[in-house]
Design a protein around this motif. Structure first.
Motif, short mmCIF file in Angstrom:
data_model
loop_
_atom_site.label_atom_id
_atom_site.label_comp_id
_atom_site.label_asym_id
_atom_site.label_seq_id
_atom_site.Cartn_x
_atom_site.Cartn_y
_atom_site.Cartn_z
N MET A 1 0.84 -1.19 0.00
CA MET A 1 0.00 0.00 0.00
C MET A 1 0.87 1.24 0.00
SD MET A 1 -2.87 1.51 0.09
CE MET A 1 -3.29 3.23 0.32
N PRO A 4 0.97 7.54 2.63
CA PRO A 4 0.35 8.85 2.42
C PRO A 4 1.40 9.88 2.00
CG PRO A 4 -0.49 7.84 4.42
CD PRO A 4 0.65 6.98 3.96
N PRO A 16 -2.77 14.28 3.27
CA PRO A 16 -3.36 13.03 3.74
C PRO A 16 -4.50 13.33 4.71
CG PRO A 16 -0.97 12.90 3.79
CD PRO A 16 -1.31 14.33 3.48
N ALA A 55 -12.87 6.67 5.89
CA ALA A 55 -11.79 6.85 4.93
C ALA A 55 -10.46 6.39 5.51
CB ALA A 55 -11.71 8.32 4.52
N LEU A 56 -10.23 6.67 6.79
CA LEU A 56 -8.99 6.24 7.43
C LEU A 56 -8.94 4.72 7.58
CD1 LEU A 56 -8.50 9.02 10.15
CD2 LEU A 56 -7.53 8.86 7.85
N ARG A 59 -7.95 3.39 4.31
CA ARG A 59 -6.51 3.56 4.11
C ARG A 59 -5.73 2.51 4.89
NH1 ARG A 59 -4.15 9.25 5.73
NH2 ARG A 59 -4.10 8.36 7.82
N ALA A 64 -7.60 2.45 -0.02
CA ALA A 64 -7.73 3.82 -0.51
C ALA A 64 -6.61 4.68 0.06
CB ALA A 64 -9.08 4.41 -0.11
N LEU A 65 -6.39 5.81 -0.61
CA LEU A 65 -5.45 6.83 -0.14
C LEU A 65 -6.19 8.16 -0.22
CD1 LEU A 65 -2.51 6.80 0.83
CD2 LEU A 65 -1.82 7.46 -1.48
N PRO A 66 -6.88 8.56 0.87
CA PRO A 66 -7.74 9.75 0.85
C PRO A 66 -6.97 11.03 1.16
CG PRO A 66 -8.00 8.60 2.93
CD PRO A 66 -7.02 7.79 2.13
N ARG A 82 -9.68 11.04 -3.46
CA ARG A 82 -8.88 9.89 -3.04
C ARG A 82 -8.46 9.01 -4.22
NH1 ARG A 82 -13.01 6.99 0.89
NH2 ARG A 82 -13.37 9.20 1.33
N CYS A 84 -8.34 5.07 -5.06
CA CYS A 84 -9.01 3.87 -4.56
C CYS A 84 -8.89 2.76 -5.60
CB CYS A 84 -10.48 4.16 -4.23
SG CYS A 84 -11.41 4.93 -5.58
#
Length: 237
Positions: A1, A4, A16, A55-56, A59, A64-66, A82, A84
């Motif tokens: 992954m 951030p 992030p 969202a966290l 992540r 996902a990376l919001p 984000r 995703c």
């Protein structure tokens, strides 16, 4: 992954997403909600806290990376977006094909394909060029830092404004999945799928950079006192 990151542009910074953004996001979402018919945008502090927590969690799970979308000039939070649907293609060929997680250390893995989604902006930030610069930053990171082969975007097929905005980026319509899922209004909706491939990125980048530069020149010529356009609200899901 992927870890951030901060992405910095001329007028916008992608940070992030964190709990410290809750108050700013709640204020941004409360300005005028008339353009949010097709995209989930939190309403009120409690809903925004849940939105950020979810969202966290995504992540932390590697899904996902919001980001929070922040105006550089004054640090105002203007919305969120984000990465995703991160997909990894390393290792043996898998059949039938399906998204899978990274092989090896997930903290150092980078995706081969990714989607940009969950994008929304406050009412006063819509139509000001913020979304164009945001997408330029994210696409540049995906193609030039990660080296992905493909970036996908999608929208409710009924959302003509969002679809037009995606097409202005230079993304190619792949088709509409009919009766694909339920929309926010409870109705069964189609979903329009778009993509940008790595070989298309140089042309897309040139177009986006030209638009960002033109907007910057316009702001400078107007002395920052012009009223923003309100004709292109931007949300996607």
């Amino acid at each position: 992954m992927p870890v951030p990151v901060f992405l910095h542009g001329r007028t916008v910074r992608l940070e992030p997403l964190g709990e410290h953004h809750i108050e700013g996001l709640a204020a941004a979402a409360a300005e005028d909600r008339s353009s949010y018919a097709f995209t989930p945008v939190p309403h009120g502090p409690e809903a925004t806290a849940r939105y950020v927590a979810e969202a966290l969690a995504a992540r932390a799970a590697g899904r996902a990376l919001p980001f929070a979308t922040v105006r550089i000039a004054d640090g105002l939070v203007m919305g969120s977006t984000r990465f995703c649907e991160l997909d990894y293609w390393q290792g043996p060929v898998q059949w039938p094909p399906a998204p899978r997680g990274p092989l090896g250390d997930p903290l150092t893995a980078i995706p081969d394909a990714v989607e940009i989604g969950g994008t929304w902006l406050s009412a006063h930030a819509q139509g000001t060029g913020i979304n164009t610069e945001t997408k330029l930053l994210m696409l540049r990171h995906a193609f030039e830092t990660w080296g992905v082969r493909r970036v996908s975007l999608r929208a409710d097929s009924r959302n003509a404004r969002s679809r037009a905005a995606i097409e202005r980026l230079g993304a190619v319509l792949e088709g509409v999945h009919r009766a694909h899922t339920r929309g926010l209004d409870g109705m069964v909706r189609g979903t329009a799928f778009y993509s940008i491939l790595d070989e298309e990125w140089p042309g897309v980048r040139a177009g986006l950079e030209h638009r960002v530069e033109h907007r910057a020149e316009h702001r400078a010529g107007a002395g920052h006192h012009h009223a923003p356009e309100r004709t292109r609200p931007l949300v996607s899901a």
